[in-house]
Structures are given as structure tokens and as C-alpha cells.
Design a protein around this motif. Structure first.
Motif, PDB file in Angstrom:
ATOM      1  N   TRP A  52       0.935  -1.232  -0.156  1.00 53.18           N
ATOM      2  CA  TRP A  52      -0.060   0.009  -0.144  1.00 53.18           C
ATOM      3  C   TRP A  52       0.885   1.237  -0.024  1.00 53.18           C
ATOM      4  CZ3 TRP A  52       0.130   4.233   3.224  1.00 53.18           C
ATOM      5  CH2 TRP A  52       1.088   4.013   4.300  1.00 53.18           C
ATOM      6  N   TYR A  53       2.061   1.079   0.571  1.00 60.70           N
ATOM      7  CA  TYR A  53       2.709   2.268   0.790  1.00 60.70           C
ATOM      8  C   TYR A  53       3.241   3.199  -0.445  1.00 60.70           C
ATOM      9  CZ  TYR A  53       6.607   5.142   3.076  1.00 60.70           C
ATOM     10  OH  TYR A  53       7.118   6.235   3.314  1.00 60.70           O
ATOM     11  N   SER A  54       3.353   2.223  -1.523  1.00 61.05           N
ATOM     12  CA  SER A  54       3.839   2.904  -2.872  1.00 61.05           C
ATOM     13  C   SER A  54       2.866   3.964  -3.506  1.00 61.05           C
ATOM     14  CB  SER A  54       3.873   1.734  -3.718  1.00 61.05           C
ATOM     15  OG  SER A  54       2.794   1.341  -4.334  1.00 61.05           O
ATOM     16  N   TRP A  55       1.540   4.056  -2.753  1.00 60.19           N
ATOM     17  CA  TRP A  55       0.608   4.905  -3.186  1.00 60.19           C
ATOM     18  C   TRP A  55       0.250   6.059  -1.991  1.00 60.19           C
ATOM     19  CZ3 TRP A  55      -0.917   4.354  -7.961  1.00 60.19           C
ATOM     20  CH2 TRP A  55      -1.124   2.973  -8.503  1.00 60.19           C
ATOM     21  N   ARG A  56       1.253   6.106  -1.288  1.00 61.09           N
ATOM     22  CA  ARG A  56       1.134   7.230  -0.255  1.00 61.09           C
ATOM     23  C   ARG A  56       0.682   8.508  -0.725  1.00 61.09           C
ATOM     24  NH1 ARG A  56       6.352   5.294  -1.339  1.00 61.09           N
ATOM     25  NH2 ARG A  56       7.937   6.795  -1.290  1.00 61.09           N
ATOM     26  N   HIS A  57       1.604   8.894  -1.825  1.00 65.00           N
ATOM     27  CA  HIS A  57       1.425  10.323  -2.417  1.00 65.00           C
ATOM     28  C   HIS A  57      -0.095  10.564  -3.123  1.00 65.00           C
ATOM     29  CE1 HIS A  57       5.565  10.985  -1.561  1.00 65.00           C
ATOM     30  NE2 HIS A  57       5.767   9.877  -2.360  1.00 65.00           N
ATOM     31  N   GLN A  58      -0.577   9.390  -3.550  1.00 67.64           N
ATOM     32  CA  GLN A  58      -1.966   9.481  -4.265  1.00 67.64           C
ATOM     33  C   GLN A  58      -3.133   9.382  -3.381  1.00 67.64           C
ATOM     34  OE1 GLN A  58       0.847   7.362  -5.518  1.00 67.64           O
ATOM     35  NE2 GLN A  58       0.905   9.289  -6.798  1.00 67.64           N
ATOM     36  N   LEU A  59      -2.865   8.686  -2.209  1.00 63.51           N
ATOM     37  CA  LEU A  59      -3.967   8.417  -1.198  1.00 63.51           C
ATOM     38  C   LEU A  59      -4.631   9.937  -0.708  1.00 63.51           C
ATOM     39  CD1 LEU A  59      -2.682   5.398   0.703  1.00 63.51           C
ATOM     40  CD2 LEU A  59      -4.981   5.422  -0.421  1.00 63.51           C
ATOM     41  N   THR A  60      -3.632  10.846  -0.291  1.00 67.51           N
ATOM     42  CA  THR A  60      -3.967  12.008  -0.167  1.00 67.51           C
ATOM     43  C   THR A  60      -4.590  12.930  -1.024  1.00 67.51           C
ATOM     44  OG1 THR A  60      -1.612  12.837  -0.130  1.00 67.51           O
ATOM     45  CG2 THR A  60      -2.379  12.012   2.059  1.00 67.51           C
ATOM     46  N   ALA A  61      -3.727  12.864  -1.977  1.00 67.59           N
ATOM     47  CA  ALA A  61      -4.217  13.777  -3.224  1.00 67.59           C
ATOM     48  C   ALA A  61      -5.503  13.492  -3.820  1.00 67.59           C
ATOM     49  CB  ALA A  61      -3.231  13.669  -4.353  1.00 67.59           C
ATOM     50  N   LEU A  62      -5.774  12.121  -3.902  1.00 69.22           N
ATOM     51  CA  LEU A  62      -7.079  11.881  -4.611  1.00 69.22           C
ATOM     52  C   LEU A  62      -8.341  11.997  -3.408  1.00 69.22           C
ATOM     53  CD1 LEU A  62      -6.367   8.275  -6.071  1.00 69.22           C
ATOM     54  CD2 LEU A  62      -7.080  10.498  -7.137  1.00 69.22           C
ATOM     55  N   ALA A  63      -8.026  12.034  -1.975  1.00 64.64           N
ATOM     56  CA  ALA A  63      -8.923  12.464  -1.052  1.00 64.64           C
ATOM     57  C   ALA A  63      -9.293  13.881  -1.269  1.00 64.64           C
ATOM     58  CB  ALA A  63      -8.307  11.943   0.294  1.00 64.64           C
ATOM     59  N   GLU A  64      -8.155  14.643  -1.339  1.00 64.55           N
ATOM     60  CA  GLU A  64      -8.468  16.119  -1.243  1.00 64.55           C
ATOM     61  C   GLU A  64      -9.166  16.462  -2.607  1.00 64.55           C
ATOM     62  OE1 GLU A  64      -4.425  17.427  -0.750  1.00 64.55           O
ATOM     63  OE2 GLU A  64      -4.578  16.901   1.396  1.00 64.55           O
ATOM     64  N   ALA A  65      -9.263  15.654  -3.628  1.00 61.94           N
ATOM     65  CA  ALA A  65      -9.919  15.751  -5.066  1.00 61.94           C
ATOM     66  C   ALA A  65     -11.399  15.421  -4.711  1.00 61.94           C
ATOM     67  CB  ALA A  65      -9.167  15.306  -6.063  1.00 61.94           C
ATOM     68  N   GLY A  66     -11.563  14.613  -3.699  1.00 58.78           N
ATOM     69  CA  GLY A  66     -13.030  14.392  -3.521  1.00 58.78           C
ATOM     70  C   GLY A  66     -13.259  12.878  -3.898  1.00 58.78           C
TER      71      GLY A  66
END
Length: 315
Positions: free
Chosen positions: A37-51
Motif C-alpha cells: 500500500w505504501y507505494s500509493w502514499r502520495h496518491q491516497l491524500t491527493a485523491l482524497a483532497e480531490a473528492g
């Protein structure tokens, strides 16, 4: 700052560990080898902030999820089934399914086999390849020799023992060596050696990768190790046998492909990438990242996030 939370979800037969963030339409993020899962650490937050509700599982055999002991329970049908089971377990009717490296074939297969569950599909590094006319392992052996890493991974016990011997060294060599900052050599092991022998241990990590990142991977692999991940490779010929019903079948959902122009996997697959619309007719875009190697979403998080969110908003 958006928080990434963790929990376990029963997805069919598998108790899956997931990292998640945000609320909204579901986006599944499927990692590759040797990741989690850790490989997506940057995408998890960015996608969350995008809704969006971004969910990155540890897939079958990996990290906190772990998996069965039998190698035969790591087929592509199991892996696509895990993705569908996770969509259902999270209470969603459909999801956008994104995958990197080994996660990409799982994403492509999920979209191909269960288009009713997939709003869109995103592949990173590994393009969709139609099913070949013959089993893959012998074909790879003829093309690249017995030292090719996927051929070597058919051996019992030996590959994972080499990876587990020094996990920090394994992650440093793999993540640096196959990146846009590393040499990205062909993964053909010397006689009597393994693929780590062709990947240098860097004196200094590239800017996108820190000692803390290496430590995080080591910690995530502490319990399950490398046997489950290598078992995915031990099913290459079995996958070929099991997917006969989808031979050259199209992938219908809208699609996006992203790769680095220094990724040895993508560069070696240019023919398949250039002809991908023959089998992925709704491929909306192919995004090439300059100077990026194999670890797409970790090396170029801002560019990947922009491309992914743009694709999601166009659905």
C-alpha cells in the motif's frame, strides 16, 4: 493535512489490509512487486483532497494481508476476484481500478472480466497485452534465457530467500536500480546468482526516495516476507491456461495508461503500447513521464496525480 487510516476488510476469502483516505467515488490503487500500500502514499491524500475515496490494499500474499501457503492460490483469477470482493466489501457498486507493475495486469483483468464493476481503469508501467498464443514461461526462456528473472522466479524457495536475506538492501537495490535515476539493467541474473546481483546498492538515494521510505517497506514486509509476492510469478503459465475464455477479448471501460520514458518495462513494450487501442478501444490517453523509471507514482507523484485526477473528472 488529510489522514491515511488503516483497517482490515473481509474481501471474499481474504482478510485484506487497506490504507484509505477521503470520501466519494471509490478508486482502488493496486500496487506491484516488490511494493505494498505504501507505494500509493502520495496518491491516497491527493485523491482524497480531490473528492474521492482512495483505497490501497496490500494485495494477496503481501505485507499485512499475507495469504495462503499454496502457490496455486495466487492466480490472476484469484487476484481479480480479490479486487471485485474488495469493491463489494466497501459497499460500492463500481470503482475506478488503477494498478502499477503487477497491479496493472490485475486492473486490466478486472476491467476485462467484470466491466460491470469498473467505471474506469488506469494502468501504470505495464500495458494491457492480449493473451498470447502459447504459454509465457517457455517463450521468455527462449527469448531471454534461464537467467531472466521471471524464469528464475519459477524455482521454489530460492528467489524469496535471496530477497529476505537483507530486506533493506533488497528495497534499496530494486527501487533505485529500476528508477529513472538508476541503471535500469535487464533483469537477467548471472549464473549462480540472482537479480539483486545486477542491481547496485546506491551510495546515495535519489530525491524521491528516503531512508524512512526504505524502513517503511522493511517494516511492512516483517511478517509475510517475499514468498507470497513471488508466488504471483509462479502462476504465469497457469494464468494463461485459466484465461482462455478471454483470449483477445477487448477491455471496454474508459482507460488511461501512464509510464516513464526510462522505464525498462514500458520501453520494452512499445509495440504493445502503440497498438493498445486494438484491445482497449476506450483508451483516453497515454501519458509519458520524462526521465521517469519504473516506479511511476513514487518517482513522479505530482504528474501522476494530475493525470489521474484529470482522467477521473472526465468520467
Amino acid at each position: 493535512m488529510t489522514e491515511i487510516t488503516h483497517r482490515f476488510v473481509q474481501a471474499g476469502e481474504l482478510r485484506m489490509h487497506i490504507a484509505e483516505a477521503g470520501e466519494g467515488p471509490l478508486v482502488l490503487l493496486l500496487h506491484g512487486f516488490p511494493e505494498c500500500w505504501y507505494s500509493w502514499r502520495h496518491q491516497l491524500t491527493a485523491l482524497a483532497e480531490a473528492g474521492y475515496h482512495a483505497v490501497a490494499p496490500d494485495q494477496r500474499g503481501y505485507a499485512r494481508t499475507g495469504g495462503p501457503a499454496e502457490p496455486g492460490r495466487y492466480t490472476l483469477l484469484h487476484l481479480a476476484g480479490d479486487a471485485v470482493g474488495l469493491i463489494d466489501a466497501l459497499g460500492a457498486d463500481r470503482a475506478v481500478v488503477a494498478g502499477h507493475d503487477w497491479g496493472a495486469p490485475v486492473a486490466w483483468a478486472t476491467a476485462q472480466m467484470r466491466p460491470d464493476k469498473v467505471r474506469g481503469v488506469i494502468g501504470m508501467s505495464v500495458p494491457h497485452r492480449p493473451r498470447s498464443s502459447r504459454p509465457p514461461v517457455e517463450s521468455m526462456r527462449r527469448l531471454f534465457g534461464d537467467g531472466f528473472y521471471m524464469v528464475r522466479f519459477q524455482e521454489p524457495d530460492v528467489p524469496e530467500a535471496a530477497f529476505d536475506l537483507d530486506r533493506a538492501g533488497t528495497f534499496r537495490r530494486m527501487l533505485y536500480g529500476m528508477s529513472g535515476d538508476g541503471p535500469s539493467p535487464p533483469l537477467i541474473a548471472p549464473d549462480g546468482g540472482g537479480i539483486l546481483d545486477v542491481l547496485p546498492d546506491p551510495e546515495k538515494l535519489p530525491g524521491w526516495l528516503t531512508d524512512a521510505d526504505i524502513a517503511a517497506y522493511v517494516e511492512e514486509y516483517a511478517v509475510s516476507g517475499f514468498t507470497g509476492p513471488v508466488n504471483w510469478y509462479r502462476n504465469l503459465d497457469r494464468n494463461w491456461e485459466l484465461t482462455a475464455a478471454w483470449h483477445r477479448a477487448p477491455i471496454g471501460p474508459p482507460a488511461l495508461y501512464i509510464a516513464g520514458d526510462r522505464d525498462i518495462v514500458a520501453v520494452g513494450a512499445r509495440g504493445a503500447i502503440d497498438s493498445m487501442t486494438d484491445f482497449v478501444p476506450n483508451l483516453r490517453d497515454t501519458v509519458w513521464l520524462s526521465g521517469c523509471g519504473h516506479w511511476t507514482q513514487q518517482e513522479r507523484p505530482a504528474e501522476v496525480n494530475e493525470a489521474v485526477i484529470g482522467f477521473l473528472r472526465g468520467l
